[in-house]
Design a protein around this motif. Structure first.
Motif, PDB file in Angstrom:
ATOM      1  N   ASN A   1      26.105  55.530  41.210  1.00  0.00           N
ATOM      2  CA  ASN A   1      27.517  55.185  41.345  1.00  0.00           C
ATOM      3  C   ASN A   1      28.320  56.399  41.774  1.00  0.00           C
ATOM      4  O   ASN A   1      29.147  56.322  42.696  1.00  0.00           O
ATOM      5  N   HIS A   2      28.063  57.530  41.140  1.00  0.00           N
ATOM      6  CA  HIS A   2      28.792  58.750  41.479  1.00  0.00           C
ATOM      7  C   HIS A   2      28.437  59.244  42.882  1.00  0.00           C
ATOM      8  O   HIS A   2      29.306  59.728  43.621  1.00  0.00           O
ATOM      9  N   LEU A   3      27.155  59.133  43.237  1.00  0.00           N
ATOM     10  CA  LEU A   3      26.732  59.544  44.572  1.00  0.00           C
ATOM     11  C   LEU A   3      27.416  58.702  45.642  1.00  0.00           C
ATOM     12  O   LEU A   3      27.860  59.228  46.680  1.00  0.00           O
ATOM     13  N   THR A   4      27.533  57.404  45.389  1.00  0.00           N
ATOM     14  CA  THR A   4      28.196  56.530  46.361  1.00  0.00           C
ATOM     15  C   THR A   4      29.675  56.848  46.459  1.00  0.00           C
ATOM     16  O   THR A   4      30.275  56.734  47.533  1.00  0.00           O
ATOM     17  N   MET A   5      30.292  57.291  45.359  1.00  0.00           N
ATOM     18  CA  MET A   5      31.700  57.689  45.427  1.00  0.00           C
ATOM     19  C   MET A   5      31.872  58.949  46.258  1.00  0.00           C
ATOM     20  O   MET A   5      32.854  59.077  47.008  1.00  0.00           O
ATOM     21  N   VAL A   6      30.929  59.877  46.151  1.00  0.00           N
ATOM     22  CA  VAL A   6      30.987  61.071  47.006  1.00  0.00           C
ATOM     23  C   VAL A   6      30.834  60.673  48.468  1.00  0.00           C
ATOM     24  O   VAL A   6      31.598  61.130  49.335  1.00  0.00           O
ATOM     25  N   SER A   7      29.866  59.805  48.729  1.00  0.00           N
ATOM     26  CA  SER A   7      29.665  59.321  50.096  1.00  0.00           C
ATOM     27  C   SER A   7      30.898  58.565  50.589  1.00  0.00           C
ATOM     28  O   SER A   7      31.314  58.706  51.748  1.00  0.00           O
ATOM     29  N   GLY A   8      31.498  57.765  49.704  1.00  0.00           N
ATOM     30  CA  GLY A   8      32.711  57.029  50.077  1.00  0.00           C
ATOM     31  C   GLY A   8      33.881  57.949  50.352  1.00  0.00           C
ATOM     32  O   GLY A   8      34.694  57.685  51.243  1.00  0.00           O
ATOM     33  N   ALA A   9      33.979  59.037  49.585  1.00  0.00           N
ATOM     34  CA  ALA A   9      35.055  59.998  49.831  1.00  0.00           C
ATOM     35  C   ALA A   9      34.886  60.658  51.192  1.00  0.00           C
ATOM     36  O   ALA A   9      35.860  60.846  51.934  1.00  0.00           O
ATOM     37  N   VAL A  10      33.632  61.007  51.540  1.00  0.00           N
ATOM     38  CA  VAL A  10      33.375  61.572  52.865  1.00  0.00           C
ATOM     39  C   VAL A  10      33.753  60.570  53.943  1.00  0.00           C
ATOM     40  O   VAL A  10      34.381  60.910  54.957  1.00  0.00           O
ATOM     41  N   ASN A  11      33.387  59.311  53.729  1.00  0.00           N
ATOM     42  CA  ASN A  11      33.694  58.264  54.706  1.00  0.00           C
ATOM     43  C   ASN A  11      35.192  58.089  54.907  1.00  0.00           C
ATOM     44  O   ASN A  11      35.685  57.986  56.039  1.00  0.00           O
ATOM     45  N   THR A  12      35.953  58.058  53.815  1.00  0.00           N
ATOM     46  CA  THR A  12      37.387  57.811  53.934  1.00  0.00           C
ATOM     47  C   THR A  12      38.115  58.967  54.620  1.00  0.00           C
ATOM     48  O   THR A  12      38.964  58.736  55.490  1.00  0.00           O
ATOM     49  N   VAL A  13      37.784  60.207  54.251  1.00  0.00           N
ATOM     50  CA  VAL A  13      38.503  61.323  54.856  1.00  0.00           C
ATOM     51  C   VAL A  13      38.144  61.479  56.328  1.00  0.00           C
ATOM     52  O   VAL A  13      39.016  61.799  57.156  1.00  0.00           O
ATOM     53  N   THR A  14      36.879  61.246  56.681  1.00  0.00           N
ATOM     54  CA  THR A  14      36.508  61.363  58.094  1.00  0.00           C
ATOM     55  C   THR A  14      37.156  60.261  58.925  1.00  0.00           C
ATOM     56  O   THR A  14      37.641  60.509  60.038  1.00  0.00           O
ATOM     57  N   LEU A  15      37.175  59.059  58.390  1.00  0.00           N
ATOM     58  CA  LEU A  15      37.777  57.947  59.122  1.00  0.00           C
ATOM     59  C   LEU A  15      39.272  58.167  59.329  1.00  0.00           C
ATOM     60  O   LEU A  15      39.791  58.007  60.441  1.00  0.00           O
ATOM     61  N   ILE A  16      39.970  58.547  58.263  1.00  0.00           N
ATOM     62  CA  ILE A  16      41.426  58.692  58.341  1.00  0.00           C
ATOM     63  C   ILE A  16      41.819  59.871  59.229  1.00  0.00           C
ATOM     64  O   ILE A  16      42.681  59.750  60.110  1.00  0.00           O
ATOM     65  N   VAL A  17      41.183  61.019  59.008  1.00  0.00           N
ATOM     66  CA  VAL A  17      41.558  62.204  59.798  1.00  0.00           C
ATOM     67  C   VAL A  17      41.158  62.037  61.258  1.00  0.00           C
ATOM     68  O   VAL A  17      41.892  62.424  62.169  1.00  0.00           O
ATOM     69  N   GLY A  18      39.977  61.453  61.502  1.00  0.00           N
ATOM     70  CA  GLY A  18      39.586  61.185  62.883  1.00  0.00           C
ATOM     71  C   GLY A  18      40.568  60.260  63.572  1.00  0.00           C
ATOM     72  O   GLY A  18      40.942  60.469  64.737  1.00  0.00           O
ATOM     73  N   PHE A  19      41.009  59.228  62.854  1.00  0.00           N
ATOM     74  CA  PHE A  19      42.001  58.298  63.389  1.00  0.00           C
ATOM     75  C   PHE A  19      43.321  59.012  63.674  1.00  0.00           C
ATOM     76  O   PHE A  19      43.937  58.818  64.728  1.00  0.00           O
ATOM     77  N   MET A  20      43.759  59.850  62.748  1.00  0.00           N
ATOM     78  CA  MET A  20      45.023  60.567  62.937  1.00  0.00           C
ATOM     79  C   MET A  20      44.982  61.461  64.166  1.00  0.00           C
ATOM     80  O   MET A  20      45.917  61.465  64.978  1.00  0.00           O
ATOM     81  N   MET A  21      43.911  62.221  64.318  1.00  0.00           N
ATOM     82  CA  MET A  21      43.841  63.143  65.442  1.00  0.00           C
ATOM     83  C   MET A  21      43.675  62.404  66.759  1.00  0.00           C
ATOM     84  O   MET A  21      44.214  62.826  67.791  1.00  0.00           O
ATOM     85  N   PHE A  22      42.930  61.298  66.744  1.00  0.00           N
ATOM     86  CA  PHE A  22      42.793  60.515  67.974  1.00  0.00           C
ATOM     87  C   PHE A  22      44.148  59.973  68.418  1.00  0.00           C
ATOM     88  O   PHE A  22      44.523  60.093  69.592  1.00  0.00           O
ATOM     89  N   MET A  23      44.887  59.356  67.500  1.00  0.00           N
ATOM     90  CA  MET A  23      46.164  58.751  67.859  1.00  0.00           C
ATOM     91  C   MET A  23      47.173  59.806  68.299  1.00  0.00           C
ATOM     92  O   MET A  23      47.922  59.601  69.263  1.00  0.00           O
ATOM     93  N   THR A  24      47.191  60.942  67.599  1.00  0.00           N
ATOM     94  CA  THR A  24      48.122  62.011  67.979  1.00  0.00           C
ATOM     95  C   THR A  24      47.814  62.545  69.369  1.00  0.00           C
ATOM     96  O   THR A  24      48.715  62.718  70.200  1.00  0.00           O
ATOM     97  N   THR A  25      46.542  62.801  69.644  1.00  0.00           N
ATOM     98  CA  THR A  25      46.155  63.314  70.959  1.00  0.00           C
ATOM     99  C   THR A  25      46.388  62.269  72.043  1.00  0.00           C
ATOM    100  O   THR A  25      46.894  62.578  73.131  1.00  0.00           O
ATOM    101  N   PHE A  26      46.017  61.031  71.754  1.00  0.00           N
ATOM    102  CA  PHE A  26      46.120  59.958  72.735  1.00  0.00           C
ATOM    103  C   PHE A  26      47.576  59.684  73.116  1.00  0.00           C
ATOM    104  O   PHE A  26      47.915  59.591  74.306  1.00  0.00           O
ATOM    105  N   LYS A  27      48.447  59.568  72.120  1.00  0.00           N
ATOM    106  CA  LYS A  27      49.832  59.206  72.391  1.00  0.00           C
ATOM    107  C   LYS A  27      50.646  60.358  72.956  1.00  0.00           C
ATOM    108  O   LYS A  27      51.607  60.133  73.701  1.00  0.00           O
ATOM    109  N   ALA A  28      50.277  61.580  72.595  1.00  0.00           N
ATOM    110  CA  ALA A  28      51.076  62.728  73.030  1.00  0.00           C
ATOM    111  C   ALA A  28      50.616  63.302  74.364  1.00  0.00           C
ATOM    112  O   ALA A  28      51.236  64.230  74.874  1.00  0.00           O
ATOM    113  N   LEU A  29      49.552  62.737  74.939  1.00  0.00           N
ATOM    114  CA  LEU A  29      48.970  63.355  76.129  1.00  0.00           C
ATOM    115  C   LEU A  29      49.939  63.378  77.302  1.00  0.00           C
ATOM    116  O   LEU A  29      50.070  64.395  77.996  1.00  0.00           O
TER     117      LEU A  29
END
Length: 266
Positions: A65-93
Motif C-alpha cells: 500500500n505504501h509503495l503504491t502511494m509512493v508510485s502514485g505520488a510520482v505519477n501525480t507530480v509528473t503528470l501535473i508538472v508535465g501538463f503545466m509546462m506543456f501548456m505554458t510553452t504551447f500557449k506562449a509560443l
C-alpha cells in the motif's frame, strides 16, 4: 541594473504568473493529488511487495500500500508538472516569437521558464510529500520529497519539448498522460510482476522512483547517482526543446544585404 538581468527578471515573473493563472493545474494540484493518494490508501492491499532497489543492489520487502502511494505520488507530480509546462510553452509560443523578433533575448525567455519550472516543481513535490506523510511515516521524508522533485523536473523537460514541437493541445496532453502512467505502472511490482527487469532504467521516472523508494523505506541507502537521472532527462529534453524554440521564433524575413548607394562617376 543590466539589461540582461532586467529582461530575465521580467521573464521569470511572467512565467510564474502564467503558472499561477493556470486554474486547471491549480485544481489538479489541490484536489487531484490528495484524492488519488487517498484512493490508493483505501483500496490497495498492504500485502508485502518486493522492490528491486538498484541503488543498493538489493531487493527490499515493503508495504504494498505504501509503495503504491509512493508510485502514485510520482505519477501525480509528473503528470501535473508535465501538463503545466506543456501548456505554458504551447500557449506562449506565438507571444514569445513576437518578443524574440522585437529583440527580447531568447536566452532570457528560456531561462525564465526554467526558474518558474523549478519553483513549481519544488512546491508540488513538497505538497505531495505532505499528503503521503498524512497517511504513513516515510523513513526519510526529505529524500522522498527530493525524489518527487527530480521526477517533476524530468517531466518538465518533456513538457517543454512537446510544447515546442507539437501544434495540437490534445496530442501533447495524451502523450504526457500515457507516458506518466506507463512510467510508474511498469516500475511498481504491485501492477507489474516484472518490475525488476532490465530496460526500466531507460524510463524518465526510473531514477526519481529509486530515490523516492529509498527515502520512503530505507535509512541508510542514499542513491546519489540516481538523483542525477531526473535532471539529466530534463537537460536532454530541454536542449531539444530549446532548439525547436529557437527555430520557431526566428525571423523568416530575408536579410537585406543591399549595398549602400554610391555617387555615380562624373
Amino acid at each position: 541594473m543590466s539589461r540582461a538581468w532586467e529582461a530575465f527578471r521580467t521573464g521569470a515573473g511572467f512565467a510564474l504568473l502564467e503558472h499561477a493563472r493556470n486554474r486547471l493545474a491549480l485544481v489538479l494540484v489541490v484536489a487531484y493529488i490528495p484524492v488519488w493518494l487517498t484512493l490508493e490508501h483505501w483500496f490497495v492491499t498492504p500485502a508485502p511487495a518486493r522492490f528491486l532497489l538498484r541503488a543498493d543492489g538489493q531487493t527490499v520487502t515493503v508495504n504494498g500500500n505504501h509503495l503504491t502511494m509512493v508510485s502514485g505520488a510520482v505519477n501525480t507530480v509528473t503528470l501535473i508538472v508535465g501538463f503545466m509546462m506543456f501548456m505554458t510553452t504551447f500557449k506562449a509560443l506565438s507571444f514569445d516569437r513576437r518578443l524574440a523578433l522585437a529583440g527580447y533575448p531568447r536566452s532570457c525567455l528560456l531561462l525564465s521558464k526554467v526558474i518558474a519550472m523549478t519553483v513549481a516543481s519544488a512546491l508540488i513535490a513538497a505538497y505531495a510529500t505532505v499528503v503521503v506523510c498524512w497517511y504513513w511515516d516515510p523513513v526519510r521524508p526529505a529524500l522522498l520529497a527530493l525524489g518527487l522533485f527530480t521526477a517533476a523536473v524530468s517531466y518538465c523537460g518533456i513538457g517543454i519539448l512537446l510544447g515546442a514541437f507539437l501544434r495540437n493541445e490534445l496530442a501533447g496532453l495524451f502523450v504526457i498522460i500515457m507516458a506518466s502512467l506507463l512510467d510508474t505502472m511498469l516500475q511498481n511490482p504491485m501492477s507489474n510482476t516484472g518490475g525488476d527487469k532490465q530496460g526500466l532504467q531507460l524510463l524518465p521516472g526510473y531514477g526519481p522512483t529509486q530515490v523516492a523508494v529509498a527515502g520512503g523505506f530505507t535509512s541508510s541507502v542514499t542513491p546519489y547517482g540516481h538523483l542525477l537521472l531526473g535532471p539529466a532527462w530534463f537537460l536532454a529534453m530541454w536542449l531539444f526543446g530549446a532548439a525547436a524554440f529557437v527555430a520557431r521564433t526566428r525571423s523568416h524575413l530575408p536579410a537585406t544585404n543591399d549595398p549602400l548607394p554610391t555617387e555615380s562617376a562624373a
